[in-house]
Design an enzyme around this catalytic site. Structure first.
Site, PDB file in Angstrom:
ATOM      1  N   ALA A 160       0.780  -1.186   0.035  1.00  0.00           N
ATOM      2  CA  ALA A 160       0.066  -0.032  -0.094  1.00  0.00           C
ATOM      3  C   ALA A 160       0.895   1.254   0.003  1.00  0.00           C
ATOM      4  CB  ALA A 160      -0.713  -0.001   1.208  1.00  0.00           C
ATOM      5  N   LYS A 161       0.294   2.411  -0.724  1.00  0.00           N
ATOM      6  CA  LYS A 161       1.113   3.599  -0.627  1.00  0.00           C
ATOM      7  C   LYS A 161       1.270   3.907   0.991  1.00  0.00           C
ATOM      8  CE  LYS A 161      -0.976   4.737  -5.159  1.00  0.00           C
ATOM      9  NZ  LYS A 161      -2.072   5.525  -5.850  1.00  0.00           N
TER      10      LYS A 161
END
Length: 292
Positions: A263-264
């Site tokens: 995930a960012k």
């Protein structure tokens, strides 16, 4: 017969990582297998978090991977009028209501209900507590007065009303990489009265993606398992708006050594960082299980 249409739809709020690469390559692979079209869509409705440099990086990363897509690219921030029209259709049908609650209001209402009943409060598929219905049933004149006064508000789906507007069970078509299909039931009520237009943005992910898929003629949606439950809401919106329902394939998620999905927000290593380390597109394709 028209060709199948697939799309990869990232948000430009950070750099793409391996999970994005897998989803993009899988969509392109499906398009090749099914002799279909491959579209790129930029989902930038959150104009406070999305940035031009991240959008430019998406194009660079996908081109580095060797992907090609049709032009022009649809940018959601240029089409708020489309989402507004869809919302007005829902409003006309009586399937939405304004909600003026803050997060604190909702938490306090749930705490009171739990104190009265003692039972665990139900949660939606994302783990958030279901909305307690505080603003549902508010008199129209009071709601109109508060809206006219400029009070911040979202719009929620009224699941009780929608059950009458869309009688009977909802289903969607699920497909796999070999082209096999089956029919799966949708259960939108488990989301409760979900937000369909946000306070700070004149749409939501759910509304805009349904409108975009219909306008772009998307026939096959390939996305991660983290969005599988959202398909319930999307099938409901498609039924309410008279839009076609694509087939859906929800792929597994890539995870880090701790078992968390890439995930960012977790600062998972980006494609740009991998490229700087000397990783080649061909090596990345093979790593993700595709033939270069």
């Amino acid at each position: 017969m028209t060709k199948p249409v697939f799309r990869f739809a990232p948000s430009p709020n950070g750099r793409l990582h391996l999970g994005h690469a897998y989803s993009a390559l899988l969509n392109a692979d499906f398009a090749r297998r099914f002799d279909g079209r491959f579209l790129l869509r930029i989902e930038d409705i959150d104009i406070t978090r999305c940035r031009p440099e991240f959008e430019a990086a998406i194009y660079d990363d996908l081109a580095w991977l060797g992907l090609r897509w049709e032009e022009p690219v649809r940018r959601q921030s240029e089409h708020f009028a489309d989402y507004r029209a869809a919302f007005l259709t829902l409003k006309k049908r009586g399937g939405v209501y304004p909600c003026f609650c803050t997060r604190k209001d909702i938490a306090e209402a749930i705490a009171c209900r739990k104190a009265e009943g003692g039972e665990p409060w139900p949660r939606d598929p994302d783990g958030a507590p279901l909305y307690p219905g505080t603003c549902r049933g508010m008199p129209d004149d009071e709601a109109e007065r508060r809206i006219a006064a400029g009070e911040p508000h979202a719009w929620r789906l009224d699941m009780a009303t929608l059950q009458k507007l869309v009688p009977g069970p909802l289903h969607f078509r699920r497909f796999d990489r070999e082209g096999r299909e089956d029919i799966v039931p949708a259960h939108p009520r488990r989301w409760g009265d979900a937000v369909i237009v946000r306070k700070e943005i004149p749409t939501s992910y759910h509304l805009s993606v349904v409108v975009d898929d219909a306008l772009q003629g998307v026939t096959h949606v390939v996305r991660g398992q983290d969005l599988e439950a959202a398909t319930d809401l999307h099938v409901l919106l498609q039924a309410l708006l008279g839009l076609p329902t694509p087939g859906y394939h929800h792929h597994g998620l890539l995870r880090d050594p701790e078992g968390d999905k890439l995930a960012k927000s977790r600062r998972s290593k980006s494609l740009a960082e991998l490229r700087a380390e000397g990783v080649t597109p061909q090596a990345l394709w093979r790593r993700l299980g595709f033939d270069p």
